[in-house]
Design a protein around this motif. Sequence first.
Motif, mmCIF file in Angstrom:
data_model
loop_
_atom_site.group_PDB
_atom_site.id
_atom_site.type_symbol
_atom_site.label_atom_id
_atom_site.label_comp_id
_atom_site.label_asym_id
_atom_site.label_seq_id
_atom_site.Cartn_x
_atom_site.Cartn_y
_atom_site.Cartn_z
ATOM 1 N N HIS A 22 10.503 9.102 -9.098
ATOM 2 C CA HIS A 22 9.509 9.950 -9.766
ATOM 3 C C HIS A 22 10.333 11.205 -10.386
ATOM 4 C CE1 HIS A 22 5.807 7.896 -8.951
ATOM 5 N NE2 HIS A 22 6.212 7.948 -7.941
ATOM 6 N N PHE A 79 1.655 5.849 7.328
ATOM 7 C CA PHE A 79 0.891 4.730 7.954
ATOM 8 C C PHE A 79 1.182 4.716 9.429
ATOM 9 C CE2 PHE A 79 1.087 3.764 3.431
ATOM 10 C CZ PHE A 79 0.021 3.040 3.148
ATOM 11 N N ASP A 90 0.865 -1.268 0.047
ATOM 12 C CA ASP A 90 0.007 -0.037 0.028
ATOM 13 C C ASP A 90 0.785 1.268 0.014
ATOM 14 O OD1 ASP A 90 -2.290 -1.540 0.161
ATOM 15 O OD2 ASP A 90 -2.789 -1.268 2.146
ATOM 16 N N ALA A 91 2.036 1.350 0.571
ATOM 17 C CA ALA A 91 3.036 2.478 0.860
ATOM 18 C C ALA A 91 3.351 2.703 -0.401
ATOM 19 C CB ALA A 91 3.855 2.066 1.874
ATOM 20 N N LEU A 92 3.952 1.587 -1.255
ATOM 21 C CA LEU A 92 4.393 2.011 -2.617
ATOM 22 C C LEU A 92 3.293 2.463 -3.648
ATOM 23 C CD1 LEU A 92 6.073 -1.464 -3.375
ATOM 24 C CD2 LEU A 92 7.237 0.726 -3.123
ATOM 25 N N GLU A 93 1.885 2.196 -3.338
ATOM 26 C CA GLU A 93 0.885 2.708 -4.161
ATOM 27 C C GLU A 93 0.817 4.131 -3.922
ATOM 28 O OE1 GLU A 93 -2.439 0.929 -5.533
ATOM 29 O OE2 GLU A 93 -1.951 -0.975 -4.431
ATOM 30 N N THR A 94 0.912 4.508 -2.468
ATOM 31 C CA THR A 94 0.580 5.778 -1.967
ATOM 32 C C THR A 94 1.657 6.693 -2.425
ATOM 33 O OG1 THR A 94 1.607 5.314 0.357
ATOM 34 C CG2 THR A 94 -0.784 5.144 -0.130
ATOM 35 N N MET A 95 3.045 6.140 -2.748
ATOM 36 C CA MET A 95 4.238 6.963 -3.241
ATOM 37 C C MET A 95 3.958 7.140 -4.734
ATOM 38 S SD MET A 95 7.287 6.019 -0.839
ATOM 39 C CE MET A 95 7.127 3.969 -0.862
ATOM 40 N N GLY A 96 3.009 6.685 -5.290
ATOM 41 C CA GLY A 96 2.870 6.354 -6.974
ATOM 42 C C GLY A 96 3.628 5.451 -7.587
ATOM 43 N N ILE A 97 4.043 4.373 -6.908
ATOM 44 C CA ILE A 97 5.008 3.478 -7.436
ATOM 45 C C ILE A 97 3.860 2.109 -7.645
ATOM 46 C CG2 ILE A 97 6.878 1.915 -7.015
ATOM 47 C CD1 ILE A 97 8.332 4.382 -5.486
ATOM 48 N N ASP A 98 3.913 1.944 -8.919
ATOM 49 C CA ASP A 98 3.218 0.574 -9.115
ATOM 50 C C ASP A 98 4.002 -0.559 -8.642
ATOM 51 O OD1 ASP A 98 1.645 -1.369 -10.361
ATOM 52 O OD2 ASP A 98 1.819 -0.676 -12.288
#
Lengths: 290, 255
Positions: B115, B93, A143-151
């Motif tokens: 990014h 989190f 989830d943390a990866l997703e919230t950093m915009g990392i797929d």
Amino acid sequence: MAIESKEHYSLPARVLYTLGMLWLMSLPGKLSVIFFKGLWAFFTIDSRRFRTEFKQIILQVYFTGVEAFPLVALVAVLLGSLTITQAVTVMPKVGFSDFFGSLMVIVIVRELGPVLTAFLIAGRTGAALAAYLGNMKVESEVDALETMGIDPIRYLVMPAMIGGMVAMLILNMFFSSIAIVVGYIVAKGLISVMQNMLDSKLIWDHYWESILMGLKPMDFIMVIVKPVIFGAIITTNACLFGTSVKKDVREVPKATSRSVVYSFIFVVLSDLLLSLAYMFDYIRNLSSVF
Amino acid sequence: MMESVAIKDVSFSYRERGNTVRMVLDKANLVVQQKDILCICGQSGQGKSTLLRILAGLEHPQEGQLFYSGIESELHDHYALKVALEHKVAFVFQNSALISNLRVFDNIALPIRYHQPGRSESDIRDQVEGLLSSMMVAEYKDQFPYTLSAGALRRVSIARALALEPRILLMDEPTTGLDAKNRRSLLALIDNQRSLRHATIIMVTHDLPIAKDLDARVSFLHKGKLSEPIHHDDLLLAQEEHIRDLVEELDRPNG
């Protein structure tokens, strides 16, 4: 909403839709989805991020290939020695002393080499990968990866898949080479020790010639195709079962064992299907003779 | 003032064991303006963290609309990626969720390297070290997350969330496990994000005095209903009895 709009479609379209949904919900369907997502991620690597993503692939090759090498080498030595020892004992009795090399090709290069390498990698790397991804899910790291915009597919699944396939290819070649060379050394040692009891002679040139004679064009294709497919099966299983873990840490060992067991089953199944290629090749050669 | 985050008639439920449906959000509405700090309070198990996860795109509500900077966001797969990238939403989190096989430095550098691939390593190093210093965890930069204390983990995870300079910062229980000194430094940092970067901050907390310290508004989640945000000074004037009860409970020394 979706069900209402579906009623506007014709019966065949609805049947196809239902079959498609059933396929996607089945294990092979889920494996296909995650595999093609990983493959798509590989073929659409952003050139600006190439360094970051390539580094992940190299790390996976290192973990799967380099770190597993001693284990794979040990099993290759044992299997090579075992096969040639049996051959040295049995084959002279039936007059096939000159075919040790051909036997090694059939047993090691064609069948047991790729399958045993796959089993070792499934038990070691596949299990570790499934447990790692499962723990990442439990600890909200995915989830943390997703919230950093990392797929997560790009960051975790794609490197594991590509790295696993490349490592399997390299390990399989090492496995066959080590088993053949060490098998020869062990057999040579056995014959020299038990000269009086064994009615065999083993000369490297004959052995090597016999190996070359035993190799068919299909072997050169399969030495690449089999490990790549097995690598894809192992890593895709590990990624699917690892990322299927919800929030319960007790699911991690279950996911790990499922990943290994299904990898074994799919590896043997795909090996059987790939073996049909040899059969077709044999039949084609027969028909060309007649 | 410009609207930063809004939810309209959002409902979210899930099936529990025994196939009973648990309604977490029942047509919830919320508007948070830019530079606002909103604390979401409520008793344990009311779905406060789920609300944050919906705002981060990690959970998909069954109905309702979500708006970021006045633009409606579509709900689809990889929705969290879109929310993070297009709307610059970051998430802290409750359990830190640092990537376990990366050192502290690489955890914070990860989103920047990913990014902003054109940036030089020395540039990234300067930014990461600046973030670590501001969170007072610079000495841990070469350590793996498992070696850190709960407080240090929390501060590193906040540093990671700030790495991409988010417009909206979602924080789940940010002060839990922090001592008084670390709590003060964290609050100063949050205030700094609001005043200097004009960030909107939404946090789930049981630490009600935080609202006073940050001059924040408070919204309460109770049985799926989200109350209108109330200024911290007006909490005891709230009409809902459950809010007054909870405020009294949380204000007690051991509350």
